[in-house]
Motif scaffolding. Sequence first.
Motif, mmCIF file in Angstrom:
data_model
loop_
_atom_site.group_PDB
_atom_site.id
_atom_site.type_symbol
_atom_site.label_atom_id
_atom_site.label_comp_id
_atom_site.label_asym_id
_atom_site.label_seq_id
_atom_site.Cartn_x
_atom_site.Cartn_y
_atom_site.Cartn_z
ATOM 1 N N ARG A 128 89.721 77.788 24.921
ATOM 2 C CA ARG A 128 88.527 78.444 25.456
ATOM 3 C C ARG A 128 88.264 79.788 24.786
ATOM 4 N N ILE A 129 89.342 80.499 24.445
ATOM 5 C CA ILE A 129 89.235 81.865 23.935
ATOM 6 C C ILE A 129 90.011 81.988 22.626
ATOM 7 N N GLY A 130 89.454 82.745 21.691
ATOM 8 C CA GLY A 130 90.156 83.017 20.442
ATOM 9 C C GLY A 130 90.025 84.487 20.076
ATOM 10 N N VAL A 131 90.838 84.907 19.129
ATOM 11 C CA VAL A 131 90.817 86.276 18.629
ATOM 12 C C VAL A 131 90.399 86.226 17.161
ATOM 13 N N ALA A 132 89.508 87.145 16.761
ATOM 14 C CA ALA A 132 89.021 87.156 15.380
ATOM 15 C C ALA A 132 90.045 87.774 14.449
ATOM 16 N N SER A 133 90.155 87.210 13.247
ATOM 17 C CA SER A 133 91.022 87.779 12.223
ATOM 18 C C SER A 133 90.218 88.623 11.237
ATOM 19 N N ALA A 134 89.068 88.094 10.787
ATOM 20 C CA ALA A 134 88.275 88.781 9.777
ATOM 21 C C ALA A 134 86.866 88.219 9.768
ATOM 22 N N ILE A 135 85.951 89.000 9.192
ATOM 23 C CA ILE A 135 84.578 88.556 8.948
ATOM 24 C C ILE A 135 84.428 88.324 7.449
ATOM 25 N N TRP A 136 83.932 87.164 7.101
ATOM 26 C CA TRP A 136 83.737 86.844 5.686
ATOM 27 C C TRP A 136 82.800 87.845 5.017
ATOM 28 N N PRO A 137 82.984 88.110 3.731
ATOM 29 C CA PRO A 137 81.993 88.909 3.006
ATOM 30 C C PRO A 137 80.669 88.156 2.960
ATOM 31 N N HIS A 138 79.570 88.892 3.109
ATOM 32 C CA HIS A 138 78.268 88.229 3.161
ATOM 33 C C HIS A 138 77.165 89.188 2.727
ATOM 34 N N ASP A 179 58.199 84.016 -13.918
ATOM 35 C CA ASP A 179 59.066 85.190 -13.943
ATOM 36 C C ASP A 179 59.903 85.240 -12.663
ATOM 37 N N LEU A 180 61.085 85.837 -12.760
ATOM 38 C CA LEU A 180 61.980 85.908 -11.598
ATOM 39 C C LEU A 180 62.624 87.282 -11.495
ATOM 40 N N ASP A 181 62.569 87.851 -10.301
ATOM 41 C CA ASP A 181 63.307 89.065 -9.966
ATOM 42 C C ASP A 181 64.259 88.731 -8.822
ATOM 43 N N VAL A 182 65.504 89.209 -8.918
ATOM 44 C CA VAL A 182 66.488 89.010 -7.856
ATOM 45 C C VAL A 182 66.956 90.379 -7.389
ATOM 46 N N VAL A 183 66.839 90.631 -6.097
ATOM 47 C CA VAL A 183 67.207 91.926 -5.523
ATOM 48 C C VAL A 183 68.212 91.715 -4.399
ATOM 49 N N ARG A 184 69.357 92.407 -4.462
ATOM 50 C CA ARG A 184 70.306 92.350 -3.345
ATOM 51 C C ARG A 184 69.839 93.335 -2.286
ATOM 52 N N GLU A 185 69.486 92.827 -1.108
ATOM 53 C CA GLU A 185 68.943 93.685 -0.056
ATOM 54 C C GLU A 185 70.019 94.227 0.877
ATOM 55 N N SER A 186 71.098 93.507 1.049
ATOM 56 C CA SER A 186 72.192 94.013 1.883
ATOM 57 C C SER A 186 73.480 93.302 1.513
ATOM 58 N N PHE A 187 74.593 93.955 1.785
ATOM 59 C CA PHE A 187 75.887 93.347 1.486
ATOM 60 C C PHE A 187 76.958 93.976 2.364
ATOM 61 N N THR A 188 77.844 93.138 2.879
ATOM 62 C CA THR A 188 78.977 93.609 3.670
ATOM 63 C C THR A 188 80.249 92.964 3.113
ATOM 64 N N PRO A 189 81.206 93.750 2.642
ATOM 65 C CA PRO A 189 82.453 93.179 2.116
ATOM 66 C C PRO A 189 83.280 92.564 3.239
ATOM 67 N N VAL A 190 84.356 91.887 2.877
ATOM 68 C CA VAL A 190 85.229 91.278 3.884
ATOM 69 C C VAL A 190 85.724 92.351 4.848
ATOM 70 N N VAL A 191 85.742 92.019 6.121
ATOM 71 C CA VAL A 191 86.205 92.943 7.163
ATOM 72 C C VAL A 191 87.464 92.365 7.793
ATOM 73 N N GLU A 192 88.566 93.016 7.575
ATOM 74 C CA GLU A 192 89.813 92.654 8.241
ATOM 75 C C GLU A 192 89.914 93.491 9.507
ATOM 76 N N PHE A 193 89.907 92.846 10.654
ATOM 77 C CA PHE A 193 90.033 93.606 11.889
ATOM 78 C C PHE A 193 91.418 94.240 11.989
ATOM 79 N N ASP A 194 91.467 95.360 12.705
ATOM 80 C CA ASP A 194 92.709 96.111 12.843
ATOM 81 C C ASP A 194 93.848 95.183 13.283
ATOM 82 N N HIS A 195 94.857 95.062 12.443
ATOM 83 C CA HIS A 195 95.921 94.092 12.711
ATOM 84 C C HIS A 195 96.702 94.426 13.975
ATOM 85 N N ALA A 196 96.993 95.709 14.190
ATOM 86 C CA ALA A 196 97.756 96.094 15.375
ATOM 87 C C ALA A 196 96.974 95.786 16.644
#
Length: 405
Positions: free
Chosen positions: A199-209, A310-327
């Motif tokens: 029923r319940i889980g604990v998060a380890s990390a959030i993927w980079p996105h 023609d093509l333009d590609v723009v990165r609008e936002s980015f979040t690196p991998v988030v490792e939640f506090d292990h302790a």
Amino acid sequence: MSFHSMWAELLPVGRSSASGGYRRFAWTGADADCRAWFRQQAEARGLAYEVDRNGNQWAWLGDPAAGNAVVTGSHLDSVPDGGAFDGPLGVVSAFAALDELRRRGARITRPLGIVNFGDEEGARFGLACVGSRLTSGALTVEQAHRLTDADGITLPEAMEAAGYDPDTIGSDAERLDRIGAFVELHVEQGRALDLSGDRIGVASAIWPHGRWRFDFRGEANHAGTTRLADRRDPMLGYAETVLAARREAELAGAVATFGKIAVEPNGVNAIPSLVRGWLDSRAADQASLDTVVTGIEKAAREYAAAHGVDLDVVRESFTPVVEFDHALRDELARILGSDTELKVPVLGTGAGHDAGILSGRVPTAMLFVRNPTGVSHSPAESATEDDCVAGVNALADVLEGLART
């Protein structure tokens, strides 16, 4: 007030009668109703209520200035036609968990806070977690002032129209320094718990996105009189790129989605001059994400060239991998497993959260509540009543364990 009555009270707010989904966008009428509900819940419990410089709402048991506070909560806004649980489950459960602690007569020695972070989904201004990003300094004042919605209304204009002072927004280090731990409860946006039977889980990390905008620029022309050989149709390159995104994601074990598109001039009998598509991509690690996005962009440029576009590609936002506090993560697992001696599942997630944004400044952790279908960002999003109550009790156990130390 019970979890059930709070849930029933909040359920109709911002709900579309046409889709059954929610349209609780930042600084709109539905958002104002959600914020009024939060304030009402805080004041009904005798909690100290405040709104910070970035429009986030807080409710406090004890004096937050004492420091080392334990905070929980989530958000009340939604994606377009989103589900009822993503965000609100964490806020409603926070108030219900406090009620449970009072029922138990729990001894709380640290300040306890409940928060509703503003504009987490980014549905209106195109950037997720605006409230927590501003507070943590991950979003600058200058960047925030440049955010606009589909009608050209800027974030400061929207805040002012809703009765808030946009001149105060910005990093709030003093507030974050008061927090010793932040725990966000959230419905799982996947089926890991359903498959494991927990029923319940604990998060380890959030993927980079991240989010990338692909602008395919061609030439508008008549759909009925322009020969196929004479066309510079940007829709063709865009369509092929959507399929390429699926292929690249499958090869890397990642996900990639083109979920939003804008077309100009957007006429049935007109070849487009511009097709603008937004890519959302996520992976378990940075290398895999880079491989996917690089592959998609390479394919898109080849398709564009083949069609004279023609093509333009723009990165609008980015979040690196988030490792939640292990302790903190391990402490949550210990608290939740202390009575049953069962191992609490620890799992990663591809979804971004305010907890992930705050993790660079504050020890953070997350609890997930089982989602029987794994569906999220949709009116079909669900969780059973029993699992929601289990989530409330788990959150109460965690808050009691953390706030009395």
